[in-house]
Design an enzyme around this catalytic site. Sequence first.
Site, PDB file in Angstrom:
ATOM      1  N   PHE A 175     -11.586  -5.058  -5.395  1.00  0.00           N
ATOM      2  CA  PHE A 175     -11.560  -5.957  -4.235  1.00  0.00           C
ATOM      3  C   PHE A 175     -11.031  -5.177  -3.018  1.00  0.00           C
ATOM      4  O   PHE A 175     -10.104  -5.589  -2.341  1.00  0.00           O
ATOM      5  CB  PHE A 175     -10.666  -7.178  -4.493  1.00  0.00           C
ATOM      6  CG  PHE A 175     -10.955  -7.911  -5.775  1.00  0.00           C
ATOM      7  CD1 PHE A 175     -11.923  -8.907  -5.812  1.00  0.00           C
ATOM      8  CD2 PHE A 175     -10.289  -7.597  -6.944  1.00  0.00           C
ATOM      9  CE1 PHE A 175     -12.202  -9.585  -6.988  1.00  0.00           C
ATOM     10  CE2 PHE A 175     -10.564  -8.267  -8.130  1.00  0.00           C
ATOM     11  CZ  PHE A 175     -11.516  -9.266  -8.148  1.00  0.00           C
ATOM     12  N   CYS A 225      -2.988 -14.110  -3.563  1.00  0.00           N
ATOM     13  CA  CYS A 225      -2.666 -14.520  -2.178  1.00  0.00           C
ATOM     14  C   CYS A 225      -2.917 -16.019  -1.998  1.00  0.00           C
ATOM     15  O   CYS A 225      -3.036 -16.496  -0.875  1.00  0.00           O
ATOM     16  CB  CYS A 225      -3.439 -13.695  -1.164  1.00  0.00           C
ATOM     17  SG  CYS A 225      -5.210 -13.835  -1.330  1.00  0.00           S
ATOM     18  N   ASP A 249     -16.025  -3.448  -4.411  1.00  0.00           N
ATOM     19  CA  ASP A 249     -16.050  -4.749  -3.738  1.00  0.00           C
ATOM     20  C   ASP A 249     -17.479  -5.266  -3.854  1.00  0.00           C
ATOM     21  O   ASP A 249     -18.435  -4.491  -3.829  1.00  0.00           O
ATOM     22  CB  ASP A 249     -15.664  -4.595  -2.258  1.00  0.00           C
ATOM     23  CG  ASP A 249     -15.261  -5.924  -1.616  1.00  0.00           C
ATOM     24  OD1 ASP A 249     -14.066  -6.092  -1.309  1.00  0.00           O
ATOM     25  OD2 ASP A 249     -16.144  -6.791  -1.438  1.00  0.00           O
ATOM     26  N   SER A 250     -17.616  -6.588  -3.994  1.00  0.00           N
ATOM     27  CA  SER A 250     -18.976  -7.132  -4.147  1.00  0.00           C
ATOM     28  C   SER A 250     -19.731  -7.146  -2.820  1.00  0.00           C
ATOM     29  O   SER A 250     -20.940  -7.305  -2.789  1.00  0.00           O
ATOM     30  CB  SER A 250     -18.913  -8.544  -4.727  1.00  0.00           C
ATOM     31  OG  SER A 250     -18.095  -9.343  -3.916  1.00  0.00           O
ATOM     32  N   ARG A 294       0.845  -1.199   0.000  1.00  0.00           N
ATOM     33  CA  ARG A 294       0.000   0.000   0.000  1.00  0.00           C
ATOM     34  C   ARG A 294       0.879   1.246   0.000  1.00  0.00           C
ATOM     35  O   ARG A 294       0.580   2.236  -0.642  1.00  0.00           O
ATOM     36  CB  ARG A 294      -0.888   0.008   1.249  1.00  0.00           C
ATOM     37  CG  ARG A 294      -1.955  -1.051   1.242  1.00  0.00           C
ATOM     38  CD  ARG A 294      -2.984  -0.809   2.326  1.00  0.00           C
ATOM     39  NE  ARG A 294      -2.681  -1.470   3.574  1.00  0.00           N
ATOM     40  CZ  ARG A 294      -3.237  -2.610   3.977  1.00  0.00           C
ATOM     41  NH1 ARG A 294      -4.118  -3.217   3.224  1.00  0.00           N
ATOM     42  NH2 ARG A 294      -2.927  -3.144   5.134  1.00  0.00           N
ATOM     43  N   ASP A 336      -6.621  -7.013  -6.218  1.00  0.00           N
ATOM     44  CA  ASP A 336      -6.206  -7.810  -5.055  1.00  0.00           C
ATOM     45  C   ASP A 336      -7.335  -8.770  -4.676  1.00  0.00           C
ATOM     46  O   ASP A 336      -7.981  -8.608  -3.635  1.00  0.00           O
ATOM     47  CB  ASP A 336      -5.854  -6.879  -3.885  1.00  0.00           C
ATOM     48  CG  ASP A 336      -5.297  -7.644  -2.694  1.00  0.00           C
ATOM     49  OD1 ASP A 336      -4.771  -8.752  -2.887  1.00  0.00           O
ATOM     50  OD2 ASP A 336      -5.402  -7.133  -1.556  1.00  0.00           O
ATOM     51  N   ALA A 353     -20.536  -1.042  -4.672  1.00  0.00           N
ATOM     52  CA  ALA A 353     -20.753  -2.439  -4.296  1.00  0.00           C
ATOM     53  C   ALA A 353     -21.126  -3.203  -5.559  1.00  0.00           C
ATOM     54  O   ALA A 353     -22.291  -3.253  -5.943  1.00  0.00           O
ATOM     55  CB  ALA A 353     -21.860  -2.544  -3.250  1.00  0.00           C
TER      56      ALA A 353
HETATM   57  N1  SAH Z   1      -7.345  -5.428  -1.010  1.00  0.00           N
HETATM   58  C1  SAH Z   1      -7.899  -5.687   0.292  1.00  0.00           C
HETATM   59  C2  SAH Z   1      -8.111  -7.156   0.584  1.00  0.00           C
HETATM   60  C3  SAH Z   1      -8.959  -7.871  -0.429  1.00  0.00           C
HETATM   61  S1  SAH Z   1      -9.783  -9.269   0.233  1.00  0.00           S
HETATM   62  C4  SAH Z   1      -7.018  -5.030   1.360  1.00  0.00           C
HETATM   63  O1  SAH Z   1      -5.935  -4.489   1.060  1.00  0.00           O
HETATM   64  O2  SAH Z   1      -7.421  -5.039   2.514  1.00  0.00           O
HETATM   65  C5  SAH Z   1     -10.788  -9.732  -1.094  1.00  0.00           C
HETATM   66  C6  SAH Z   1     -12.077  -8.927  -1.228  1.00  0.00           C
HETATM   67  O3  SAH Z   1     -12.666  -9.307  -2.481  1.00  0.00           O
HETATM   68  C7  SAH Z   1     -13.160  -9.203  -0.199  1.00  0.00           C
HETATM   69  O4  SAH Z   1     -13.494  -7.997   0.459  1.00  0.00           O
HETATM   70  C8  SAH Z   1     -14.364  -9.738  -0.985  1.00  0.00           C
HETATM   71  O5  SAH Z   1     -15.605  -9.220  -0.528  1.00  0.00           O
HETATM   72  C9  SAH Z   1     -14.084  -9.230  -2.363  1.00  0.00           C
HETATM   73  N2  SAH Z   1     -14.639 -10.008  -3.488  1.00  0.00           N
HETATM   74  C10 SAH Z   1     -14.699 -11.353  -3.648  1.00  0.00           C
HETATM   75  N3  SAH Z   1     -15.197 -11.681  -4.859  1.00  0.00           N
HETATM   76  C11 SAH Z   1     -15.460 -10.499  -5.496  1.00  0.00           C
HETATM   77  C12 SAH Z   1     -15.962 -10.170  -6.797  1.00  0.00           C
HETATM   78  N4  SAH Z   1     -16.289 -11.109  -7.671  1.00  0.00           N
HETATM   79  N5  SAH Z   1     -16.077  -8.870  -7.117  1.00  0.00           N
HETATM   80  C13 SAH Z   1     -15.734  -7.894  -6.240  1.00  0.00           C
HETATM   81  N6  SAH Z   1     -15.240  -8.149  -5.010  1.00  0.00           N
HETATM   82  C14 SAH Z   1     -15.114  -9.435  -4.640  1.00  0.00           C
END
Ligand code: SAH
Length: 393
Positions: free
Chosen positions: A228, A337, A250-251, A212, A297, A277
Amino acid sequence: MPTVYLKPGKEESLKRFHPWVFSGAIATLEGKPDEGDVVDVYTSRREFIAKGHYQIGSIAVRVLSFKQDERIDREFWMRKLRAAYLMRKAIGVAGNPTNNTYRLLHGEGDNLPGLVVDIYARTAVMQAHSAGMHVCRMEIAEALSEVMKEDIDNIYYKSETTLPFKADLFPENGFLKGGGTDNIAVEYGLKFHIDWLKGQKTGFFVDQRENRRLLEHYAGGRSVLNMFCYTGGFSVYAMRGGARLVHSVDSSAKAIDLTNRNVELNFPGDERHTAFAEDAFKYLDKIDDRYDLIVLDPPAFAKHRDALRNALQGYRKLNVKAFEKIRPGGILFTFSCSQAVSRDNFRTAVFTAAAMSGRNVRILHQLTQPADHPVNIYHPEGEYLKGLVLYVE
Ligand code: SAH
Protein backbone atom coordinates in the site's frame (compact mmCIF):
# COMPACT_ATOMS: atom_id res chain seq x y z
CA MET A 1 -27.52 34.81 16.39
CA PRO A 2 -29.30 31.48 15.73
CA THR A 3 -29.45 29.43 18.90
CA VAL A 4 -29.47 25.74 19.75
CA TYR A 5 -31.11 24.69 23.04
CA LEU A 6 -29.99 21.35 24.42
CA LYS A 7 -32.11 18.70 26.11
CA PRO A 8 -31.69 18.52 29.89
CA GLY A 9 -28.33 17.04 30.91
CA LYS A 10 -26.95 17.06 27.37
CA GLU A 11 -24.43 19.78 28.23
CA GLU A 12 -22.25 17.38 30.25
CA SER A 13 -19.76 16.60 27.46
CA LEU A 14 -19.50 20.29 26.57
CA LYS A 15 -18.68 21.08 30.19
CA ARG A 16 -15.72 18.76 29.69
CA PHE A 17 -14.81 20.73 26.52
CA HIS A 18 -15.73 17.97 24.09
CA PRO A 19 -16.09 19.85 20.79
CA TRP A 20 -19.19 18.21 19.28
CA VAL A 21 -22.95 18.50 19.78
CA PHE A 22 -24.84 15.49 18.40
CA SER A 23 -28.18 16.10 16.73
CA GLY A 24 -29.91 13.87 19.31
CA ALA A 25 -28.88 16.26 22.11
CA ILE A 26 -30.82 19.18 20.63
CA ALA A 27 -34.25 20.15 22.02
CA THR A 28 -34.98 23.19 19.86
CA LEU A 29 -33.32 25.24 17.20
CA GLU A 30 -34.17 28.94 16.95
CA GLY A 31 -33.39 31.50 14.25
CA LYS A 32 -33.38 29.05 11.31
CA PRO A 33 -29.63 28.62 10.83
CA ASP A 34 -28.29 27.63 7.42
CA GLU A 35 -25.68 24.92 7.23
CA GLY A 36 -22.31 26.46 7.99
CA ASP A 37 -23.70 29.31 10.15
CA VAL A 38 -22.24 30.03 13.57
CA VAL A 39 -24.80 29.21 16.28
CA ASP A 40 -24.82 29.73 20.04
CA VAL A 41 -25.45 26.64 22.15
CA TYR A 42 -27.48 27.00 25.36
CA THR A 43 -28.32 24.46 28.04
CA SER A 44 -31.93 23.57 28.88
CA ARG A 45 -31.61 26.10 31.73
CA ARG A 46 -30.88 28.76 29.11
CA GLU A 47 -27.22 29.23 30.01
CA PHE A 48 -24.64 29.81 27.29
CA ILE A 49 -22.23 26.90 26.94
CA ALA A 50 -20.53 27.08 23.51
CA LYS A 51 -20.66 28.39 19.96
CA GLY A 52 -19.81 26.65 16.75
CA HIS A 53 -20.60 25.73 13.16
CA TYR A 54 -24.01 24.27 12.54
CA GLN A 55 -24.59 21.43 10.08
CA ILE A 56 -27.32 18.91 9.34
CA GLY A 57 -26.10 15.45 10.29
CA SER A 58 -25.14 13.34 13.25
CA ILE A 59 -22.68 15.99 14.49
CA ALA A 60 -24.89 19.08 14.47
CA VAL A 61 -22.50 21.63 15.98
CA ARG A 62 -18.70 21.67 15.86
CA VAL A 63 -17.52 23.93 18.66
CA LEU A 64 -15.26 26.87 17.85
CA SER A 65 -15.34 28.58 21.24
CA PHE A 66 -16.57 28.09 24.80
CA LYS A 67 -16.51 31.87 25.44
CA GLN A 68 -19.67 33.85 24.89
CA ASP A 69 -17.89 37.07 23.95
CA GLU A 70 -15.40 35.53 21.50
CA ARG A 71 -16.22 36.66 17.97
CA ILE A 72 -15.59 34.34 15.04
CA ASP A 73 -13.87 36.80 12.73
CA ARG A 74 -10.57 37.28 10.92
CA GLU A 75 -8.81 37.97 14.22
CA PHE A 76 -10.15 34.69 15.60
CA TRP A 77 -8.75 32.68 12.68
CA MET A 78 -5.43 34.49 12.99
CA ARG A 79 -5.16 33.70 16.71
CA LYS A 80 -5.82 30.01 16.11
CA LEU A 81 -3.48 29.74 13.13
CA ARG A 82 -0.72 31.61 14.92
CA ALA A 83 -1.01 29.30 17.93
CA ALA A 84 -0.84 26.29 15.63
CA TYR A 85 2.20 27.66 13.83
CA LEU A 86 4.05 28.46 17.05
CA MET A 87 3.44 24.90 18.23
CA ARG A 88 4.88 23.44 14.98
CA LYS A 89 7.94 25.64 15.40
CA ALA A 90 8.30 24.61 19.02
CA ILE A 91 8.29 20.90 18.12
CA GLY A 92 10.79 21.46 15.30
CA VAL A 93 8.79 20.50 12.21
CA ALA A 94 8.33 24.10 11.00
CA GLY A 95 11.33 26.37 10.44
CA ASN A 96 13.52 23.28 10.06
CA PRO A 97 16.06 23.44 7.21
CA THR A 98 15.70 19.70 6.49
CA ASN A 99 11.90 19.59 6.62
CA ASN A 100 9.18 21.71 5.01
CA THR A 101 6.40 19.11 5.01
CA TYR A 102 4.12 19.24 8.03
CA ARG A 103 0.55 19.58 9.24
CA LEU A 104 -0.02 23.16 10.34
CA LEU A 105 -3.56 22.63 11.55
CA HIS A 106 -5.24 19.41 12.60
CA GLY A 107 -8.96 19.97 13.17
CA GLU A 108 -10.10 19.23 16.72
CA GLY A 109 -6.46 18.76 17.74
CA ASP A 110 -5.96 22.49 17.15
CA ASN A 111 -9.42 23.49 18.38
CA LEU A 112 -10.78 24.08 14.88
CA PRO A 113 -13.01 21.10 14.12
CA GLY A 114 -13.50 20.56 10.41
CA LEU A 115 -10.32 22.25 9.17
CA VAL A 116 -7.01 20.75 8.04
CA VAL A 117 -4.00 22.64 6.66
CA ASP A 118 -0.88 20.88 5.40
CA ILE A 119 2.28 22.72 4.35
CA TYR A 120 4.36 21.51 1.40
CA ALA A 121 7.35 23.76 0.87
CA ARG A 122 5.79 27.13 -0.08
CA THR A 123 2.25 25.84 -0.60
CA ALA A 124 -0.46 25.40 2.01
CA VAL A 125 -3.18 22.88 1.15
CA MET A 126 -6.38 23.67 3.02
CA GLN A 127 -9.17 21.14 3.43
CA ALA A 128 -12.64 21.68 4.89
CA HIS A 129 -14.52 18.75 6.44
CA SER A 130 -17.51 20.81 7.55
CA ALA A 131 -19.92 23.21 5.89
CA GLY A 132 -18.86 25.96 8.31
CA MET A 133 -15.20 25.81 7.35
CA HIS A 134 -16.21 25.85 3.69
CA VAL A 135 -18.31 28.98 4.21
CA CYS A 136 -15.38 30.67 6.02
CA ARG A 137 -12.71 29.55 3.54
CA MET A 138 -11.86 33.01 2.15
CA GLU A 139 -11.54 34.58 5.59
CA ILE A 140 -9.41 31.67 6.77
CA ALA A 141 -7.20 31.89 3.67
CA GLU A 142 -6.64 35.60 4.33
CA ALA A 143 -5.71 34.93 7.93
CA LEU A 144 -3.43 32.07 6.88
CA SER A 145 -1.72 34.24 4.34
CA GLU A 146 -1.13 36.92 6.97
CA VAL A 147 0.19 34.53 9.64
CA MET A 148 2.42 32.61 7.21
CA LYS A 149 3.43 35.50 4.96
CA GLU A 150 7.16 34.76 5.22
CA ASP A 151 6.71 31.06 4.59
CA ILE A 152 4.11 30.43 1.90
CA ASP A 153 3.25 31.79 -1.56
CA ASN A 154 0.27 29.60 -2.46
CA ILE A 155 -2.91 28.36 -0.82
CA TYR A 156 -4.69 25.50 -2.54
CA TYR A 157 -8.22 24.62 -1.43
CA LYS A 158 -9.05 20.91 -1.78
CA SER A 159 -12.47 19.99 -0.43
CA GLU A 160 -14.36 18.44 -3.32
CA THR A 161 -14.40 15.02 -1.68
CA THR A 162 -14.39 15.90 2.01
CA LEU A 163 -17.59 17.91 2.42
CA PRO A 164 -21.06 16.46 2.98
CA PHE A 165 -22.43 16.35 -0.56
CA LYS A 166 -26.03 16.77 0.62
CA ALA A 167 -25.29 20.28 1.83
CA ASP A 168 -25.28 21.59 -1.78
CA LEU A 169 -22.07 23.50 -1.23
CA PHE A 170 -20.61 22.74 -4.67
CA PRO A 171 -17.02 23.13 -3.53
CA GLU A 172 -14.44 23.57 -6.25
CA ASN A 173 -10.80 22.74 -5.80
CA GLY A 174 -8.47 25.56 -6.72
CA PHE A 175 -5.94 28.16 -5.60
CA LEU A 176 -7.22 30.80 -3.19
CA LYS A 177 -3.80 32.46 -3.37
CA GLY A 178 -0.88 32.23 -5.79
CA GLY A 179 -0.80 29.23 -8.14
CA GLY A 180 2.73 27.84 -8.10
CA THR A 181 3.52 24.65 -9.96
CA ASP A 182 6.64 23.71 -8.00
CA ASN A 183 5.35 20.72 -6.08
CA ILE A 184 8.50 19.24 -4.57
CA ALA A 185 8.56 19.22 -0.78
CA VAL A 186 11.23 17.99 1.60
CA GLU A 187 10.63 15.65 4.52
CA TYR A 188 13.65 15.09 6.75
CA GLY A 189 15.97 15.68 3.81
CA LEU A 190 14.10 13.44 1.35
CA LYS A 191 12.29 14.95 -1.63
CA PHE A 192 8.73 14.14 -2.68
CA HIS A 193 6.48 15.18 -5.55
CA ILE A 194 3.23 16.21 -3.90
CA ASP A 195 0.12 15.77 -6.01
CA TRP A 196 -2.28 18.15 -4.27
CA LEU A 197 -4.36 18.44 -7.44
CA LYS A 198 -5.34 14.78 -7.72
CA GLY A 199 -3.70 12.96 -4.80
CA GLN A 200 -5.41 11.42 -1.79
CA LYS A 201 -5.97 13.53 1.35
CA THR A 202 -4.06 16.76 0.79
CA GLY A 203 -1.64 14.99 -1.55
CA PHE A 204 0.61 13.15 0.88
CA PHE A 205 0.37 11.11 4.09
CA VAL A 206 2.17 13.56 6.33
CA ASP A 207 1.07 11.53 9.35
CA GLN A 208 3.56 8.70 8.74
CA ARG A 209 6.65 10.92 8.87
CA GLU A 210 8.04 9.77 12.23
CA ASN A 211 7.13 6.15 11.52
CA ARG A 212 8.95 6.30 8.20
CA ARG A 213 11.99 7.60 10.06
CA LEU A 214 11.80 4.69 12.48
CA LEU A 215 11.65 2.28 9.54
CA GLU A 216 14.81 3.85 8.12
CA HIS A 217 16.55 2.87 11.34
CA TYR A 218 15.66 -0.81 10.86
CA ALA A 219 16.10 -1.04 7.07
CA GLY A 220 19.87 -1.58 6.88
CA GLY A 221 20.74 -4.79 4.98
CA ARG A 222 17.10 -5.94 4.83
CA SER A 223 14.81 -6.92 1.95
CA VAL A 224 11.88 -4.56 2.32
CA LEU A 225 8.32 -4.96 1.09
CA ASN A 226 6.24 -1.76 1.26
CA MET A 227 2.58 -2.72 0.82
CA PHE A 228 0.00 0.00 0.00
CA CYS A 229 2.92 2.27 -0.87
CA TYR A 230 0.95 5.23 -2.38
CA THR A 231 3.72 7.87 -2.82
CA GLY A 232 6.47 5.46 -1.81
CA GLY A 233 7.25 7.27 1.43
CA PHE A 234 8.35 4.20 3.38
CA SER A 235 10.30 2.92 0.33
CA VAL A 236 12.42 6.04 0.01
CA TYR A 237 13.29 6.01 3.73
CA ALA A 238 14.15 2.29 3.50
CA MET A 239 16.55 3.06 0.67
CA ARG A 240 18.26 5.80 2.64
CA GLY A 241 18.47 3.38 5.55
CA GLY A 242 20.57 0.99 3.44
CA ALA A 243 18.00 -1.66 2.50
CA ARG A 244 19.36 -4.41 0.26
CA LEU A 245 16.23 -4.40 -1.88
CA VAL A 246 12.93 -2.51 -1.77
CA HIS A 247 9.69 -3.63 -3.40
CA SER A 248 6.68 -1.30 -3.41
CA VAL A 249 3.13 -2.52 -4.06
CA ASP A 250 -0.10 -0.59 -4.64
CA SER A 251 -3.20 -1.49 -6.63
CA SER A 252 -3.28 1.98 -8.18
CA ALA A 253 -1.12 2.51 -11.27
CA LYS A 254 -1.00 6.22 -10.45
CA ALA A 255 0.44 5.46 -7.02
CA ILE A 256 3.08 3.24 -8.60
CA ASP A 257 4.03 5.98 -11.02
CA LEU A 258 4.33 8.46 -8.14
CA THR A 259 6.43 5.99 -6.12
CA ASN A 260 8.81 5.46 -9.05
CA ARG A 261 9.14 9.20 -9.54
CA ASN A 262 9.88 9.78 -5.85
CA VAL A 263 12.50 7.04 -5.74
CA GLU A 264 14.10 8.46 -8.89
CA LEU A 265 14.10 11.95 -7.36
CA ASN A 266 16.17 10.78 -4.40
CA PHE A 267 18.09 7.78 -5.73
CA PRO A 268 18.37 8.16 -9.52
CA GLY A 269 19.19 4.93 -11.32
CA ASP A 270 19.26 2.91 -8.08
CA GLU A 271 18.48 -0.68 -9.00
CA ARG A 272 17.51 -1.80 -5.51
CA HIS A 273 13.92 -0.60 -6.05
CA THR A 274 11.05 -2.12 -8.06
CA ALA A 275 7.35 -1.21 -7.89
CA PHE A 276 4.37 -3.41 -8.71
CA ALA A 277 0.81 -2.33 -9.53
CA GLU A 278 -1.03 -5.23 -7.88
CA ASP A 279 -3.58 -6.11 -5.26
CA ALA A 280 -1.85 -6.47 -1.89
CA PHE A 281 -3.66 -9.66 -0.86
CA LYS A 282 -2.87 -11.38 -4.17
CA TYR A 283 0.75 -10.26 -4.03
CA LEU A 284 1.22 -11.67 -0.53
CA ASP A 285 -0.34 -14.96 -1.62
CA LYS A 286 2.13 -15.57 -4.39
CA ILE A 287 5.45 -14.55 -2.81
CA ASP A 288 7.88 -16.81 -0.97
CA ASP A 289 9.77 -15.86 2.18
CA ARG A 290 12.11 -13.36 0.54
CA TYR A 291 11.33 -10.32 2.75
CA ASP A 292 12.59 -9.55 6.22
CA LEU A 293 10.93 -6.16 6.66
CA ILE A 294 7.30 -5.72 5.64
CA VAL A 295 5.13 -2.59 5.90
CA LEU A 296 1.33 -2.91 5.88
CA ASP A 297 -0.28 0.51 5.69
CA PRO A 298 -3.71 -0.11 4.15
CA PRO A 299 -6.45 2.49 3.62
CA ALA A 300 -9.01 2.85 6.42
CA PHE A 301 -10.94 -0.45 6.38
CA ALA A 302 -13.68 1.03 8.60
CA LYS A 303 -14.89 4.49 7.69
CA HIS A 304 -17.83 4.11 10.14
CA ARG A 305 -18.67 2.23 13.32
CA ASP A 306 -21.00 -0.17 11.45
CA ALA A 307 -18.10 -1.42 9.36
CA LEU A 308 -16.02 -2.37 12.40
CA ARG A 309 -16.50 -6.15 12.25
CA ASN A 310 -15.54 -6.41 8.59
CA ALA A 311 -12.63 -4.08 9.13
CA LEU A 312 -11.20 -6.20 11.93
CA GLN A 313 -11.54 -9.27 9.75
CA GLY A 314 -9.70 -7.40 6.99
CA TYR A 315 -6.81 -6.49 9.30
CA ARG A 316 -6.64 -10.05 10.56
CA LYS A 317 -6.53 -11.57 7.07
CA LEU A 318 -3.92 -9.15 5.85
CA ASN A 319 -1.67 -9.60 8.86
CA VAL A 320 -1.90 -13.41 8.77
CA LYS A 321 -0.54 -13.34 5.23
CA ALA A 322 2.39 -11.16 6.30
CA PHE A 323 3.16 -13.34 9.35
CA GLU A 324 3.12 -16.44 7.13
CA LYS A 325 5.55 -14.97 4.64
CA ILE A 326 8.01 -12.87 6.63
CA ARG A 327 11.49 -14.37 7.17
CA PRO A 328 12.54 -15.48 10.65
CA GLY A 329 14.03 -12.47 12.41
CA GLY A 330 11.87 -10.21 10.27
CA ILE A 331 10.28 -6.93 11.32
CA LEU A 332 6.66 -6.10 10.53
CA PHE A 333 5.35 -2.51 10.57
CA THR A 334 1.56 -2.81 10.63
CA PHE A 335 -0.94 0.07 10.75
CA SER A 336 -4.58 1.01 10.97
CA CYS A 337 -5.73 4.54 10.16
CA SER A 338 -9.44 3.84 10.84
CA GLN A 339 -10.84 6.14 13.49
CA ALA A 340 -13.55 3.57 14.32
CA VAL A 341 -10.93 0.90 15.15
CA SER A 342 -9.55 1.40 18.65
CA ARG A 343 -6.02 0.66 19.73
CA ASP A 344 -7.29 -2.47 21.53
CA ASN A 345 -9.38 -3.62 18.56
CA PHE A 346 -6.40 -3.36 16.29
CA ARG A 347 -4.06 -5.09 18.70
CA THR A 348 -6.51 -7.95 19.08
CA ALA A 349 -6.80 -8.36 15.31
CA VAL A 350 -3.00 -8.49 14.96
CA PHE A 351 -2.70 -10.77 17.99
CA THR A 352 -5.22 -13.19 16.44
CA ALA A 353 -3.33 -13.12 13.15
CA ALA A 354 -0.05 -13.87 14.94
CA ALA A 355 -1.62 -16.80 16.79
CA MET A 356 -3.11 -18.17 13.56
CA SER A 357 0.31 -18.14 11.93
CA GLY A 358 1.90 -19.85 14.93
CA ARG A 359 4.91 -17.50 14.86
CA ASN A 360 6.64 -16.17 17.94
CA VAL A 361 5.93 -12.43 17.86
CA ARG A 362 7.13 -9.62 20.09
CA ILE A 363 6.05 -5.98 20.12
CA LEU A 364 8.99 -3.60 19.65
CA HIS A 365 7.10 -0.31 19.29
CA GLN A 366 3.56 0.96 19.57
CA LEU A 367 3.13 3.80 17.12
CA THR A 368 0.69 6.60 16.63
CA GLN A 369 0.34 9.86 14.73
CA PRO A 370 3.10 12.47 15.04
CA ALA A 371 3.08 15.59 17.18
CA ASP A 372 1.90 17.85 14.34
CA HIS A 373 -1.33 15.78 14.39
CA PRO A 374 -2.04 16.46 18.07
CA VAL A 375 -4.93 14.89 19.95
CA ASN A 376 -7.14 17.32 21.83
CA ILE A 377 -7.21 15.80 25.33
CA TYR A 378 -10.97 16.45 25.50
CA HIS A 379 -11.53 14.67 22.18
CA PRO A 380 -9.92 11.21 22.41
CA GLU A 381 -11.57 10.18 19.10
CA GLY A 382 -8.87 12.27 17.46
CA GLU A 383 -6.32 9.51 17.98
CA TYR A 384 -6.80 7.68 14.69
CA LEU A 385 -3.47 6.23 13.63
CA LYS A 386 -2.33 3.03 15.30
CA GLY A 387 0.74 1.02 14.49
CA LEU A 388 2.74 -1.88 15.82
CA VAL A 389 6.32 -2.80 15.04
CA LEU A 390 6.77 -6.52 15.58
CA TYR A 391 9.76 -8.83 15.70
CA VAL A 392 8.81 -12.14 14.15
CA GLU A 393 10.94 -15.20 14.94
N1 SAH B 1 1.69 4.04 3.05
C1 SAH B 1 1.28 5.20 2.30
C2 SAH B 1 -0.19 5.53 2.43
C3 SAH B 1 -1.11 4.41 2.07
S1 SAH B 1 -2.68 4.96 1.52
C4 SAH B 1 2.16 6.39 2.69
O1 SAH B 1 2.98 6.31 3.63
O2 SAH B 1 2.04 7.43 2.05
C5 SAH B 1 -3.41 3.47 1.02
C6 SAH B 1 -3.00 3.00 -0.37
O3 SAH B 1 -3.53 1.68 -0.53
C7 SAH B 1 -3.56 3.78 -1.55
O4 SAH B 1 -2.50 4.27 -2.34
C8 SAH B 1 -4.41 2.78 -2.34
O5 SAH B 1 -4.26 2.92 -3.75
C9 SAH B 1 -3.85 1.47 -1.90
N2 SAH B 1 -4.75 0.31 -1.95
C10 SAH B 1 -6.06 0.22 -1.60
N3 SAH B 1 -6.51 -1.04 -1.70
C11 SAH B 1 -5.45 -1.80 -2.12
C12 SAH B 1 -5.28 -3.20 -2.37
N4 SAH B 1 -6.27 -4.06 -2.22
N5 SAH B 1 -4.06 -3.62 -2.76
C13 SAH B 1 -3.03 -2.75 -2.91
N6 SAH B 1 -3.13 -1.43 -2.66
C14 SAH B 1 -4.33 -0.96 -2.28
